[in-house]
Write a protein that holds these residues in place. Structure first.
Motif, PDB file in Angstrom:
ATOM      1  N   ASP A  45       0.935  -1.240  -0.095  1.00 37.69           N
ATOM      2  CA  ASP A  45       0.074   0.041  -0.039  1.00 37.69           C
ATOM      3  C   ASP A  45       1.021   1.307   0.221  1.00 37.69           C
ATOM      4  N   GLN A  46       0.316   2.160  -0.329  1.00 38.33           N
ATOM      5  CA  GLN A  46       0.951   3.664  -0.500  1.00 38.33           C
ATOM      6  C   GLN A  46       2.101   3.680  -1.644  1.00 38.33           C
ATOM      7  N   PHE A  47       1.679   2.921  -2.621  1.00 36.86           N
ATOM      8  CA  PHE A  47       2.737   3.209  -3.682  1.00 36.86           C
ATOM      9  C   PHE A  47       4.141   2.504  -3.480  1.00 36.86           C
ATOM     10  N   LYS A  48       4.288   1.523  -2.842  1.00 38.21           N
ATOM     11  CA  LYS A  48       5.625   1.191  -2.477  1.00 38.21           C
ATOM     12  C   LYS A  48       5.763  -0.180  -2.950  1.00 38.21           C
ATOM     13  N   ALA A  49       6.896  -0.960  -3.216  1.00 38.33           N
ATOM     14  CA  ALA A  49       7.079  -2.220  -3.576  1.00 38.33           C
ATOM     15  C   ALA A  49       8.154  -2.799  -2.639  1.00 38.33           C
ATOM     16  N   GLN A  50       8.252  -3.830  -1.991  1.00 33.35           N
ATOM     17  CA  GLN A  50       9.112  -4.541  -1.120  1.00 33.35           C
ATOM     18  C   GLN A  50       9.857  -5.633  -1.833  1.00 33.35           C
ATOM     19  N   VAL A  51      11.231  -5.532  -1.820  1.00 33.89           N
ATOM     20  CA  VAL A  51      12.010  -6.488  -2.300  1.00 33.89           C
ATOM     21  C   VAL A  51      12.909  -7.306  -1.222  1.00 33.89           C
ATOM     22  N   TYR A 104       5.154  -7.216 -15.283  1.00 29.71           N
ATOM     23  CA  TYR A 104       5.471  -7.969 -16.404  1.00 29.71           C
ATOM     24  C   TYR A 104       7.073  -7.792 -16.641  1.00 29.71           C
ATOM     25  N   SER A 105       7.608  -8.375 -17.748  1.00 26.21           N
ATOM     26  CA  SER A 105       9.083  -8.365 -17.806  1.00 26.21           C
ATOM     27  C   SER A 105       9.547  -6.745 -17.869  1.00 26.21           C
ATOM     28  N   ALA A 106       8.905  -5.891 -19.069  1.00 27.22           N
ATOM     29  CA  ALA A 106       9.215  -4.765 -19.419  1.00 27.22           C
ATOM     30  C   ALA A 106       9.001  -3.668 -18.307  1.00 27.22           C
ATOM     31  N   ASP A 107       8.248  -3.982 -17.312  1.00 26.55           N
ATOM     32  CA  ASP A 107       7.899  -3.152 -16.109  1.00 26.55           C
ATOM     33  C   ASP A 107       8.916  -3.255 -15.339  1.00 26.55           C
ATOM     34  N   GLY A 108       9.954  -2.490 -15.568  1.00 29.36           N
ATOM     35  CA  GLY A 108      11.234  -2.711 -14.484  1.00 29.36           C
ATOM     36  C   GLY A 108      11.179  -1.906 -13.459  1.00 29.36           C
ATOM     37  N   LEU A 109      11.580  -2.404 -12.345  1.00 27.28           N
ATOM     38  CA  LEU A 109      11.613  -1.335 -10.953  1.00 27.28           C
ATOM     39  C   LEU A 109      12.986  -0.953 -10.641  1.00 27.28           C
ATOM     40  N   GLY A 110      13.808  -1.775 -11.347  1.00 31.80           N
ATOM     41  CA  GLY A 110      15.197  -1.398 -10.958  1.00 31.80           C
ATOM     42  C   GLY A 110      16.172  -2.609 -11.077  1.00 31.80           C
ATOM     43  N   TYR A 111      17.386  -2.817 -10.670  1.00 26.91           N
ATOM     44  CA  TYR A 111      18.207  -3.821 -10.935  1.00 26.91           C
ATOM     45  C   TYR A 111      18.934  -4.050  -9.523  1.00 26.91           C
ATOM     46  N   MET A 112      18.668  -5.495  -8.887  1.00 25.27           N
ATOM     47  CA  MET A 112      19.381  -5.959  -7.931  1.00 25.27           C
ATOM     48  C   MET A 112      20.724  -6.173  -8.384  1.00 25.27           C
ATOM     49  N   MET A 113      21.750  -5.857  -7.441  1.00 25.50           N
ATOM     50  CA  MET A 113      23.193  -5.775  -7.865  1.00 25.50           C
ATOM     51  C   MET A 113      23.847  -6.875  -6.727  1.00 25.50           C
ATOM     52  N   ASN A 114      24.605  -7.647  -7.065  1.00 27.12           N
ATOM     53  CA  ASN A 114      25.188  -8.398  -6.094  1.00 27.12           C
ATOM     54  C   ASN A 114      26.834  -8.349  -6.568  1.00 27.12           C
ATOM     55  N   LYS A 129      18.218  -9.556   3.338  1.00 27.69           N
ATOM     56  CA  LYS A 129      18.184  -8.094   3.348  1.00 27.69           C
ATOM     57  C   LYS A 129      16.601  -7.800   2.694  1.00 27.69           C
ATOM     58  N   ARG A 130      16.229  -6.581   3.139  1.00 22.40           N
ATOM     59  CA  ARG A 130      14.943  -6.054   2.854  1.00 22.40           C
ATOM     60  C   ARG A 130      15.048  -4.713   2.097  1.00 22.40           C
ATOM     61  N   TYR A 131      14.314  -4.339   0.904  1.00 22.81           N
ATOM     62  CA  TYR A 131      14.210  -3.038   0.347  1.00 22.81           C
ATOM     63  C   TYR A 131      13.077  -2.500   0.025  1.00 22.81           C
ATOM     64  N   ILE A 132      12.920  -1.275   0.386  1.00 22.17           N
ATOM     65  CA  ILE A 132      11.394  -0.596  -0.011  1.00 22.17           C
ATOM     66  C   ILE A 132      11.625   0.416  -1.094  1.00 22.17           C
ATOM     67  N   LEU A 133      10.976   0.031  -1.991  1.00 17.88           N
ATOM     68  CA  LEU A 133      11.068   0.938  -3.294  1.00 17.88           C
ATOM     69  C   LEU A 133       9.721   2.011  -3.654  1.00 17.88           C
ATOM     70  N   ASP A 134       9.986   3.199  -3.502  1.00 12.90           N
ATOM     71  CA  ASP A 134       8.874   4.297  -3.948  1.00 12.90           C
ATOM     72  C   ASP A 134       8.380   4.189  -5.206  1.00 12.90           C
ATOM     73  N   LEU A 135       7.246   3.838  -5.569  1.00 19.08           N
ATOM     74  CA  LEU A 135       6.715   3.578  -6.929  1.00 19.08           C
ATOM     75  C   LEU A 135       6.126   5.095  -7.486  1.00 19.08           C
ATOM     76  N   ILE A 193      17.932   2.029  -8.627  1.00 18.25           N
ATOM     77  CA  ILE A 193      16.516   2.207  -9.040  1.00 18.25           C
ATOM     78  C   ILE A 193      16.614   3.349 -10.298  1.00 18.25           C
ATOM     79  N   PHE A 194      15.514   3.412 -10.981  1.00 17.24           N
ATOM     80  CA  PHE A 194      15.387   4.514 -12.067  1.00 17.24           C
ATOM     81  C   PHE A 194      14.938   5.690 -11.634  1.00 17.24           C
ATOM     82  N   GLY A 195      15.544   6.764 -12.107  1.00 17.71           N
ATOM     83  CA  GLY A 195      15.279   7.893 -11.531  1.00 17.71           C
ATOM     84  C   GLY A 195      13.828   8.817 -12.395  1.00 17.71           C
ATOM     85  N   GLU A 196      13.237   9.566 -11.778  1.00 16.50           N
ATOM     86  CA  GLU A 196      12.029  10.305 -12.387  1.00 16.50           C
ATOM     87  C   GLU A 196      12.750  11.546 -13.146  1.00 16.50           C
ATOM     88  N   ASP A 197      12.171  11.661 -14.421  1.00 20.87           N
ATOM     89  CA  ASP A 197      12.475  12.732 -15.325  1.00 20.87           C
ATOM     90  C   ASP A 197      12.027  14.036 -14.635  1.00 20.87           C
TER      91      ASP A 197
END
Length: 249
Positions: free
Chosen positions: A141-147, A215-225, A154-160, A243-247
């Motif tokens: 809820d509230q426009f976020k995603a949890q990875v 879906y695959s083209a709906d990218g939220l960012g990259y996991m990097m190890n 580890k847990r990451y919270i992304l603002d969508l 994560i991707f930046g906002e224009d």
């Protein structure tokens, strides 16, 4: 690209001559102080096709001229590449092979081989990496995603909100709660690069995996190890998400 025909003809019979050398590198991969020649051979399915199959790793010993062939588990794809560098800290070049799968997800096949106990051993396999590194992606809820990364934990919270109102309106109610549960996923390896982060002559593996939403083209960012050799295997030295930046208007 076909090339080095005279060099290639030394090692293959007429029946095998439709194969060609894709790329080659020189370095001491056996630890005897003499540079060796490492090269990839492959078959091209059609003259105008960039898709290759039967991709094989070959090592020509600089001391005795003998050529050893090492088959690859996934041996078909595009743009196979070689890199020689020390990943294990023994001052001997190891061999990194990367092949583009050509699939829509941009998945790659990657292998590292190291000379141990007078033979070449595979010390990294992208399939094994994908299998052992598990993640969960949940929209909140509230426009976020949890990875969630399961290893390391580890847990990451992304603002969508950068996705825009049209995207968010498809998923969220006006009060910011989800219309229905949404799960994403982390795709298999799509990028792997040798980097000497500590500038000590020992390379790490910098890996990238696409974080997908609906879906695959709906990218939220990259996991990097960043993977570092611990004496027995590659382990995650550090993990982060890009994560991707906002224009900006």
């Amino acid at each position: 690209m076909k090339g080095n025909s005279a060099f290639f003809a030394e090692f293959y019979t007429a029946a095998e001559y439709d194969r060609f050398i894709v790329t080659e590198e020189r370095g001491d991969v056996t630890g005897d102080g003499i540079p060796d020649t490492v090269f990839l051979t492959a078959n091209q399915l059609a003259p105008d096709s960039s898709y290759l199959n039967n991709i094989t790793l070959n090592i020509k010993d600089g001391r005795n001229g003998q050529v050893q062939q090492i088959p690859l588990k996934q041996n078909a794809g595009y743009d196979p590449s070689l890199f020689l560098g020390d990943f294990t800290g023994d001052k001997i070049d190891d061999i990194l092979v990367v092949i583009d799968s050509g699939g829509s997800g941009g998945m790659i096949f990657a292998y590292v081989f190291s000379y141990k106990d007078r033979s070449f051993k595979q010390i990294f396999d992208s399939d094994a990496f994908n299998e052992s590194n598990k993640y969960e992606v949940l929209y909140l809820d509230q426009f976020k995603a949890q990875v969630d990364s399961l290893k390391p934990a580890k847990r990451y919270i992304l603002d969508l909100q950068y996705k825009g109102k049209e995207y968010l309106n498809e998923i969220y109610k006006k009060d910011g709660t989800l219309k229905a549960p949404v799960e994403g996923w982390v795709a298999p390896l799509s990028g792997l690069y040798p980097v000497d982060f500590e500038r000590d002559g020992m390379y790490e593996l910098d890996t990238y995996q696409n974080i997908a939403g609906r879906y695959s083209a709906d990218g939220l960012g990259y996991m990097m190890n960043v993977l570092k050799w611990d004496g027995l295997k590659f382990v995650t030295n550090r993990q982060s998400i890009a994560i991707f930046g906002e224009d900006k208007e």
